[in-house]
Design a protein around this motif. Structure first.
Motif, PDB file in Angstrom:
ATOM      1  N   ALA A  33      31.049  30.206 110.033  1.00 47.34           N
ATOM      2  CA  ALA A  33      31.324  31.027 110.760  1.00 47.34           C
ATOM      3  C   ALA A  33      31.597  30.294 112.752  1.00 47.34           C
ATOM      4  CB  ALA A  33      30.629  32.222 111.126  1.00 47.34           C
ATOM      5  N   VAL A  34      30.448  30.099 113.138  1.00 48.13           N
ATOM      6  CA  VAL A  34      30.628  29.056 114.285  1.00 48.13           C
ATOM      7  C   VAL A  34      29.344  28.321 114.104  1.00 48.13           C
ATOM      8  CG1 VAL A  34      31.460  30.606 115.854  1.00 48.13           C
ATOM      9  CG2 VAL A  34      28.735  30.708 115.115  1.00 48.13           C
ATOM     10  N   THR A  35      29.478  27.186 114.767  1.00 47.17           N
ATOM     11  CA  THR A  35      28.384  26.339 114.106  1.00 47.17           C
ATOM     12  C   THR A  35      28.392  25.560 116.269  1.00 47.17           C
ATOM     13  OG1 THR A  35      28.181  23.842 113.976  1.00 47.17           O
ATOM     14  CG2 THR A  35      30.640  24.511 114.199  1.00 47.17           C
ATOM     15  N   CYS A  36      27.790  24.488 116.335  1.00 46.32           N
ATOM     16  CA  CYS A  36      27.556  23.989 117.737  1.00 46.32           C
ATOM     17  C   CYS A  36      27.051  22.572 117.947  1.00 46.32           C
ATOM     18  CB  CYS A  36      27.154  24.977 118.279  1.00 46.32           C
ATOM     19  SG  CYS A  36      24.980  25.200 117.547  1.00 46.32           S
ATOM     20  N   VAL A  37      26.860  21.945 119.115  1.00 52.32           N
ATOM     21  CA  VAL A  37      26.936  20.599 119.245  1.00 52.32           C
ATOM     22  C   VAL A  37      25.419  20.499 119.731  1.00 52.32           C
ATOM     23  CG1 VAL A  37      27.138  18.691 120.405  1.00 52.32           C
ATOM     24  CG2 VAL A  37      29.041  19.814 119.752  1.00 52.32           C
ATOM     25  N   LEU A 312      30.414  27.019 126.929  1.00 49.21           N
ATOM     26  CA  LEU A 312      31.418  26.239 126.681  1.00 49.21           C
ATOM     27  C   LEU A 312      31.999  26.286 124.968  1.00 49.21           C
ATOM     28  CD1 LEU A 312      34.036  24.320 127.591  1.00 49.21           C
ATOM     29  CD2 LEU A 312      32.609  22.302 126.349  1.00 49.21           C
ATOM     30  N   ALA A 313      32.883  27.433 124.672  1.00 48.41           N
ATOM     31  CA  ALA A 313      33.189  27.168 123.285  1.00 48.41           C
ATOM     32  C   ALA A 313      34.784  26.739 123.294  1.00 48.41           C
ATOM     33  CB  ALA A 313      33.448  29.107 123.389  1.00 48.41           C
ATOM     34  N   LEU A 314      35.094  26.063 121.779  1.00 51.68           N
ATOM     35  CA  LEU A 314      35.924  24.484 121.691  1.00 51.68           C
ATOM     36  C   LEU A 314      36.326  26.041 120.833  1.00 51.68           C
ATOM     37  CD1 LEU A 314      34.737  21.278 123.344  1.00 51.68           C
ATOM     38  CD2 LEU A 314      36.689  23.658 124.281  1.00 51.68           C
ATOM     39  N   PRO A 315      38.034  25.360 120.055  1.00 52.00           N
ATOM     40  CA  PRO A 315      38.387  25.133 118.508  1.00 52.00           C
ATOM     41  C   PRO A 315      37.180  23.649 117.858  1.00 52.00           C
ATOM     42  CG  PRO A 315      40.501  25.361 120.040  1.00 52.00           C
ATOM     43  CD  PRO A 315      39.093  25.795 120.993  1.00 52.00           C
ATOM     44  N   LEU A 316      37.204  24.298 116.937  1.00 45.83           N
ATOM     45  CA  LEU A 316      36.841  22.498 115.758  1.00 45.83           C
ATOM     46  C   LEU A 316      37.115  21.502 116.917  1.00 45.83           C
ATOM     47  CD1 LEU A 316      33.938  21.821 114.146  1.00 45.83           C
ATOM     48  CD2 LEU A 316      35.960  22.048 112.608  1.00 45.83           C
ATOM     49  N   ALA A 320      35.331  16.239 119.787  1.00 46.01           N
ATOM     50  CA  ALA A 320      34.967  15.447 120.888  1.00 46.01           C
ATOM     51  C   ALA A 320      34.974  15.598 122.269  1.00 46.01           C
ATOM     52  CB  ALA A 320      36.146  13.991 120.300  1.00 46.01           C
ATOM     53  N   GLU A 321      35.709  16.809 122.479  1.00 45.81           N
ATOM     54  CA  GLU A 321      35.731  16.967 124.096  1.00 45.81           C
ATOM     55  C   GLU A 321      33.837  17.844 124.008  1.00 45.81           C
ATOM     56  OE1 GLU A 321      36.292  16.814 127.086  1.00 45.81           O
ATOM     57  OE2 GLU A 321      35.908  19.138 127.847  1.00 45.81           O
ATOM     58  N   GLY A 322      32.956  18.510 123.044  1.00 48.33           N
ATOM     59  CA  GLY A 322      32.522  19.553 122.664  1.00 48.33           C
ATOM     60  C   GLY A 322      31.459  18.696 123.689  1.00 48.33           C
ATOM     61  N   TYR A 323      31.391  17.282 122.444  1.00 48.95           N
ATOM     62  CA  TYR A 323      30.599  16.451 122.691  1.00 48.95           C
ATOM     63  C   TYR A 323      29.998  15.641 124.344  1.00 48.95           C
ATOM     64  CZ  TYR A 323      28.000  15.696 118.071  1.00 48.95           C
ATOM     65  OH  TYR A 323      27.738  15.889 117.120  1.00 48.95           O
ATOM     66  N   ALA A 324      31.800  15.432 124.771  1.00 50.67           N
ATOM     67  CA  ALA A 324      31.747  15.043 126.118  1.00 50.67           C
ATOM     68  C   ALA A 324      31.163  15.689 127.250  1.00 50.67           C
ATOM     69  CB  ALA A 324      33.361  14.172 126.269  1.00 50.67           C
ATOM     70  N   ALA A 325      31.968  17.156 127.403  1.00 47.31           N
ATOM     71  CA  ALA A 325      31.536  17.812 127.991  1.00 47.31           C
ATOM     72  C   ALA A 325      29.576  18.038 127.961  1.00 47.31           C
ATOM     73  CB  ALA A 325      31.734  19.790 128.010  1.00 47.31           C
ATOM     74  N   MET A 326      28.617  17.705 126.783  1.00 44.06           N
ATOM     75  CA  MET A 326      27.283  18.325 127.329  1.00 44.06           C
ATOM     76  C   MET A 326      26.661  16.360 127.411  1.00 44.06           C
ATOM     77  SD  MET A 326      26.935  20.353 123.802  1.00 44.06           S
ATOM     78  CE  MET A 326      24.987  19.540 123.283  1.00 44.06           C
ATOM     79  N   LEU A 335      29.971  25.367 121.395  1.00 45.08           N
ATOM     80  CA  LEU A 335      30.333  26.930 120.577  1.00 45.08           C
ATOM     81  C   LEU A 335      31.429  25.867 120.140  1.00 45.08           C
ATOM     82  CD1 LEU A 335      28.375  29.401 119.012  1.00 45.08           C
ATOM     83  CD2 LEU A 335      31.213  29.814 120.118  1.00 45.08           C
ATOM     84  N   LEU A 336      31.352  25.597 118.265  1.00 47.30           N
ATOM     85  CA  LEU A 336      32.510  24.787 117.937  1.00 47.30           C
ATOM     86  C   LEU A 336      33.222  26.737 117.131  1.00 47.30           C
ATOM     87  CD1 LEU A 336      31.529  21.732 117.790  1.00 47.30           C
ATOM     88  CD2 LEU A 336      32.904  22.097 118.861  1.00 47.30           C
ATOM     89  N   GLN A 337      34.211  26.748 117.275  1.00 48.29           N
ATOM     90  CA  GLN A 337      34.747  27.269 116.099  1.00 48.29           C
ATOM     91  C   GLN A 337      36.073  27.252 114.886  1.00 48.29           C
ATOM     92  OE1 GLN A 337      36.127  28.863 119.893  1.00 48.29           O
ATOM     93  NE2 GLN A 337      34.817  31.236 119.568  1.00 48.29           N
ATOM     94  N   PRO A 338      35.406  27.167 113.832  1.00 45.01           N
ATOM     95  CA  PRO A 338      36.563  26.203 112.661  1.00 45.01           C
ATOM     96  C   PRO A 338      37.739  27.212 112.925  1.00 45.01           C
ATOM     97  CG  PRO A 338      33.928  27.075 111.983  1.00 45.01           C
ATOM     98  CD  PRO A 338      34.475  27.684 113.492  1.00 45.01           C
TER      99      PRO A 338
END
Lengths: 338, 338
Positions: A33-37, A312-316, A320-326, A335-338
């Motif tokens: 449903a949702v996953t994350c870094v 921060l919520a991003l599409p899956l 890469a941007e999710g990692y960079a932002a952290m 948060l990553l949305q598949p």
């Protein structure tokens, strides 16, 4: 399906991968449903842990059961489930003692930043929410699967009790969730060591009563000032560096407790110093499974809202941007949305 | 008066010393009923701790109040009293938290192998027995002032509970008293690591159910065999060496507890190893004062008889032989009669 793969430090890619399959009769497959870094995902991302060969990433998940192995009877396809980063049969001696993250059949999750995930030990690992929770609850339930469960464990290991004074070392997602836990467990005073204004604000929203911006000996001195000169009843160490551990041990009062939940990196403890401090120490990978039913309930009843750590919520496909932002501290947790 | 003085490793002499005097209004002077030699006294005796100048020895005592300072109202001349090796006002924040051995006004006793002793913080430190106990109780009450109190603390710190499995590392007087404590606190199985037949016998008399003679990895493997493969709920470390601590940590189950009461000598702990073990750890100088009323009662009602650890009783003027007998392991613990 699509899933995140690390190739080298700083190099995370979303790729087409084989769909996971039931390998053992105790497995289940879930649709994420949702996953994350996680903060710990940054260790290989930053090159502080080696990446010898490309491999999938991620250990936090909530989702819908797609398929179950023949021995899995506790969950069924279509149900919404929460699990821990450490899978457990929930029947072995260690599980019965409440240390499911030390299950004799434990497998650590490592492929969850993906559309589908295979869950080993599904019978003991997965806990259903009652019905399918509204999407607004998904971030909170996702937090419960790791950072909230870990923050709770920090407070539990540090024996936070009613009317106590707690110090939280670390203002990452786990530290912030530790504030929630300390508050829920009745701490009267919650002192957070933080230098980042947005995180201080969230800590206060979660129940922090004091913020200490000093570090090292100055930080310890400030904690002593705030605790009648003797130190705190409970210290929740949520970082894992030698400096953070030192700060935690020196901030606890004689007879107080340190719960340490940041995976220690190059942390050495001197036996004699620990002895004369009278401080109790317990840590380890959080036994999240022990807390899951209670924490799911607290999220669904609105008692706690740990989903707020996701700023921060991003599409899956923007993983890469999710990692960079952290990594660049632009986000507390992605948060990553598949 | 006469009192023991160490001049150099192996050189203990009974000498004529000045009678102790009240120096502060919070002092008391006691006439020693019995005193003894502690395993920790052997550190300077063996040269493992330096003796820069001759100094008195001894920190265990029971006796009769001779004189009290003007601020001492809780005991009066003629009463039989028991105290701890660490004096405490019993009113400061650490004392109120039950850690009297971390009293903000703490002074460690160090002149007790003598006919008279000055007790600082007498009001908070000394506990009266009801009336004057028969001489047969004196060894037991003397044990309570240090080794029995320390054994109890080991069991308390290791969270020994009803029906639990406890391992005691060390078969010295503290280890043997730790067996008594584990038994009193309800341990169902008490495994003692010991290679000395007379000590094994006493351990069994105190409640040990199993003896493990192997050491190091072999000893740990044997503990695992005896505990369903996972280790013990509670481990009571009563030695203080790196080897004993390693054995203790490896003998505890995930989520179990190690209470360590042997003063650590060159003990370094790896943070990551401790983390992944899930073992809780607490040690320090025993807060004997917390346990005194209860332990005195257990001795006087015959519930426990820790005085049995004294297998050699000598007049005070044979103090040198008392040390030698313990050094050469001819005695577990030497009682000295002024």
């Amino acid at each position: 399906m699509r899933g995140a793969v690390i190739h080298a430090p700083g190099d995370i890619r979303l790729e087409n991968l084989d769909d996971p399959k039931i390998l053992h009769p105790t497995d289940a497959i879930i649709r994420t449903a949702v996953t994350c870094v996680c903060g710990s995902d940054l260790w290989p991302y930053r090159g502080a842990e080696p990446t010898d060969a490309p491999h999938p990433m991620g250990h936090e998940y909530v989702g819908f059961v797609e398929e179950v192995g023949s021995e899995v009877t506790s969950v069924k396809p279509g149900q919404f489930v929460v699990g821990s980063f450490a899978t457990s049969d929930n029947t072995c001696a260690n599980c019965r003692n409440g240390f499911q993250s030390h299950c004799l059949n434990r497998e650590f999750m490592s492929t969850c930043q993906a559309e589908y995930v295979r869950i080993p030990n599904a019978q003991g690992t997965l806990v259903t929410a009652d019905g399918v929770p509204g999407e607004g609850f998904w971030p909170g339930l996702l937090a419960v699967s790791d950072v909230m469960g870990t923050g709770w464990w920090a407070a539990d290991a540090a024996e936070v009790g009613s009317g106590s004074t707690a110090v939280v070392v670390g203002d990452g997602a786990v530290g912030l969730c530790a504030v929630i836990a300390a508050k829920q467990l009745g701490a009267e005073r919650i002192i957070v060591m933080s230098r980042h204004e947005p995180r201080q604000k969230l800590a206060r929203a979660f129940g922090a009563t004091d913020i200490v911006t000093e570090r090292g000996d100055d930080g310890v001195a400030r904690i002593k000032e705030l605790t009648g000169g003797i130190g705190a009843d409970s210290v929740l160490e949520c970082v894992g560096t030698a400096e953070a551990m030192r700060q935690a041990l020196h901030s606890a009062r004689p007879g107080g407790n340190v719960g340490f939940v940041g995976v220690p990196h190059e942390v050495a403890l001197d036996g004699q110093e620990l002895f004369f401090s009278h401080v109790g120490l317990r840590g380890g990978p959080a036994p999240v499974r022990r807390y899951l039913p209670d924490l799911i309930d607290r999220v669904l009843t609105g008692a706690i809202d740990p989903g707020k750590v996701f700023d921060l919520a991003l599409p899956l496909d923007q993983v890469a941007e999710g990692y960079a932002a952290m990594d660049e501290r632009r986000a507390i947790k992605t948060l990553l949305q598949p």
